[in-house]
Design an enzyme around this catalytic site. Sequence first.
Site, mmCIF file in Angstrom:
data_model
loop_
_atom_site.group_PDB
_atom_site.id
_atom_site.type_symbol
_atom_site.label_atom_id
_atom_site.label_comp_id
_atom_site.label_asym_id
_atom_site.label_seq_id
_atom_site.Cartn_x
_atom_site.Cartn_y
_atom_site.Cartn_z
ATOM 1 C CE1 TYR A 1 40.132 47.725 46.680
ATOM 2 C CE2 TYR A 1 42.333 46.750 46.638
ATOM 3 C CZ TYR A 1 41.455 47.701 47.122
ATOM 4 O OH TYR A 1 41.884 48.634 48.025
ATOM 5 C CB SER B 1 50.701 44.552 52.823
ATOM 6 O OG SER B 1 51.239 45.591 52.067
ATOM 7 C CE LYS C 1 49.319 37.145 50.061
ATOM 8 N NZ LYS C 1 48.011 37.352 50.662
ATOM 9 C CD GLU D 1 45.897 35.834 56.886
ATOM 10 O OE1 GLU D 1 46.858 36.490 57.361
ATOM 11 O OE2 GLU D 1 45.257 36.198 55.881
ATOM 12 C CE LYS E 1 56.744 35.134 55.683
ATOM 13 N NZ LYS E 1 56.041 34.699 56.886
ATOM 14 C CB CYS F 1 17.674 23.376 14.689
ATOM 15 S SG CYS F 1 19.383 22.814 14.539
ATOM 16 C CB CYS G 1 18.736 21.208 10.261
ATOM 17 S SG CYS G 1 17.725 20.827 11.713
HETATM 18 S S1 IVH Z 1 54.228 37.585 56.218
HETATM 19 C C1 IVH Z 1 56.136 41.676 56.775
HETATM 20 N N1 IVH Z 1 53.334 35.153 55.747
HETATM 21 O O1 IVH Z 1 49.235 38.135 53.423
HETATM 22 C C2 IVH Z 1 55.526 40.443 56.245
HETATM 23 N N2 IVH Z 1 51.840 36.975 55.459
HETATM 24 O O2 IVH Z 1 50.370 41.206 52.373
HETATM 25 C C3 IVH Z 1 54.209 40.181 56.869
HETATM 26 N N3 IVH Z 1 49.574 36.286 54.783
HETATM 27 O O3 IVH Z 1 47.693 40.363 55.077
HETATM 28 C C4 IVH Z 1 53.409 39.145 56.243
HETATM 29 N N4 IVH Z 1 49.955 34.124 54.749
HETATM 30 O O4 IVH Z 1 48.105 38.501 56.638
HETATM 31 C C5 IVH Z 1 53.038 36.468 55.757
HETATM 32 N N5 IVH Z 1 52.692 32.957 55.401
HETATM 33 C C6 IVH Z 1 52.389 34.251 55.424
HETATM 34 C C7 IVH Z 1 51.105 34.738 55.096
HETATM 35 C C8 IVH Z 1 50.869 36.111 55.119
HETATM 36 C C9 IVH Z 1 49.044 35.075 54.572
HETATM 37 C C10 IVH Z 1 48.831 37.542 54.618
HETATM 38 C C11 IVH Z 1 49.087 38.569 55.677
HETATM 39 C C12 IVH Z 1 48.979 39.872 54.969
HETATM 40 C C13 IVH Z 1 49.200 39.532 53.545
HETATM 41 C C14 IVH Z 1 50.524 40.062 53.085
#
Ligand code: IVH
Length: 681
Positions: A40, A86, A125, A182, A299, A417, A420
């Site tokens: 994707y 995202s 993540k 999440e 972050k 085979c 052989c």
């Molecule tokens: S922060 C503005 N922290 O990953 C920042 N996102 O594209 C907002 N995700 O669908 C996201 N683990 O649901 C953040 N520790 C984490 C995360 C997380 C998973 C997901 C989130 C979003 C995608 C980010």
Amino acid sequence: MNAAVPAAVSRRVAALRSEIREHDRRYYNEDAPTISDAEYDALFRELVALEAEHPELRTPDSPTQRVGGARAAEFAPVRHRVPMLSIRTETDTTAAGAAEFDARIRRELKLASDAPPMVYMAELKFDGVAMSLRYENGALAVAATRGDGETGEDVTANVRTIPAIPQRLRGKPPPVLEVRGEIYMTRADFAALNARQQAAGQKLYVNPRNTAAGAVRQLDPAVTAQRPLQFFAYGIGEVEGWQQPPTQSALLDALAAFGLPVSAERKLAKGASDLAKFYERVQARRADLPFEIDGVVYKVDSLELQRELGFRTREPRWAVAHKFPPEEMPAKLLAIDIQVGRTGAITPVARLEPVFVGGTTVTNVTLHNEDEIRRRDLRIGDTVVVRRAGDVIPQVVRAIPEKRPPDAREWRMPKRCPECGSTIVRLPDEAIARCSGGLVCPAQRKQALLHFASRRALDIEGLGDKLVDQLVDGGIVHTPADLYKLGLAKLAALERMADKSAGNVVAAIEKSKRTTLSRFIYALGVRHVGEATARDLALHFGSLDAVIAADEAALLHVRDVGPVLAVSIARFFAEPHNREVIAQLRAAGVHFPEGPPSAAAAAGPLAGLTFVLTGTLPTLSRDDAKARIESAGGKVAGSVSKKTNSVVAGDDAGSKLAKAKELGVAVIGEEALSELIGQAP
Ligand code: IVH
């Protein structure tokens, strides 16, 4: 339509958009994707690149212009007052990706090169469904999916059934607090759910993430209640009446104090090197985590710096997702070849268009056997899903039916085979097909030689595949006995063989002449005879001639030898060719210490074996043990020597045990002794 844009490009852009929309629909509305995330992403990236090259093709409704999936009509809309964004994905899936993010942040903040390292929060993540939980005066008021980032779906009734999500916050929560996080399902819960589905004859779920997504968007909350869902908080949306903590780390601590689940797998990181360390540590432990993740998130820790960095279109500049290399990738199945093993076993091998998966390039994957290929309906020409997780051997998981070209061909086991020309046979109740050529087959000969020379057999260092290929293909070596006729001159004459390495190989061959009976038996490569059986045979019979002379009935007296093994061993030694090779090996000087010939006492299972007793045995007295050994045909000696077959040791064993270890004599316990004796007919 702009005349400057080639028609082919416009067509491609249109095709990509409709394909991406279709996959979005399957992913978000049906929770049943038909392509991998990596595929994707590739489509999406291609579209982004084409739109960047030809901005005139950009349209507001292009998939590149929105954040997430479409909202389904069944759920009431929820407007996100603070959009659910995202995050940008770092493209480099090595630890170097961390340095790129750090460098970008330092550039954006115009930090001098000698400025102290930036402080980041490193998180996992989570691979689940993004969720916004709105708490009003501490009570859960609204739960909403991300939707397109601006407007999500109201799934409050479903989310209320999830025990991990508190209905009320602890402590002193503010009047309004939107928690972002999440929803996910653990691997164990997913496996148990699928086991129940299977037992009930129901369709199996594809993966934990889609199952969680499907469960959250059930029309009947009672169904959601039966799905074991979990939650991790990682951020906030709208807040009112709250003095926000100054950092992301303090924010997560505050959310945890409110009673929300926050993953403990988070780390304050100073600079790029800490981020890279976190990335590598998490990647190494990925398979051990109870839930699925697809990478880590970095972050900027200071919320003030986050505000300063701000946003770029729809993504925050202060965060990045650093994904792991995908563990599954599609690849074209170009051909299926076969490989012939030491015992003639035929293994089909998939030849793939090279694909980078799980951190390495994969081109060949073994497919086990013919039935397996049939069961998975793999055809030549198919695009297949290749999986390599962690350090495990790559696998072909399945074919992707939508990608099957009309000329895809079924594969059949060849009749002969390829090495052989002998016929390939498959016994009625066996899964494995075999080349019937035996040692006539060069492939089997090569494997037999490699086995003979392997570390646990005669241990000839330096005799690897390349050399064996040269020796067999050049007609220089036919049997293991031929190895002992190789001189320095013959070896040094081979291509790519330096004098020094030729000398080393000659020395290794010479050294291998001194061995043990069990190593020798193991090295012969009798089918089904592994190291343990070889050891048992050596112990039981004491000498090679006794092993060779044993018929099936006598072999059945050996510990752990059943009918299949007895037939295999007897057949091997009855074969004149094998006896000839053994005679040649002995003539070449291969030798090993041997015990008394079995002809001396063919009476009991311990016939011809000498034991020494030491220490206190758990149940038997010294005299009882002695009587038992002797009535089974064995001898009991007073002291340990090279002629001792085994020392039977109990508690507080002393110098005899030490002596046994020194001489390399086998040491067994009472239980093993009883087992040896218990084999008597
Ligand atoms: S922060 C503005 N922290 O990953 C920042 N996102 O594209 C907002 N995700 O669908 C996201 N683990 O649901 C953040 N520790 C984490 C995360 C997380 C998973 C997901 C989130 C979003 C995608 C980010």
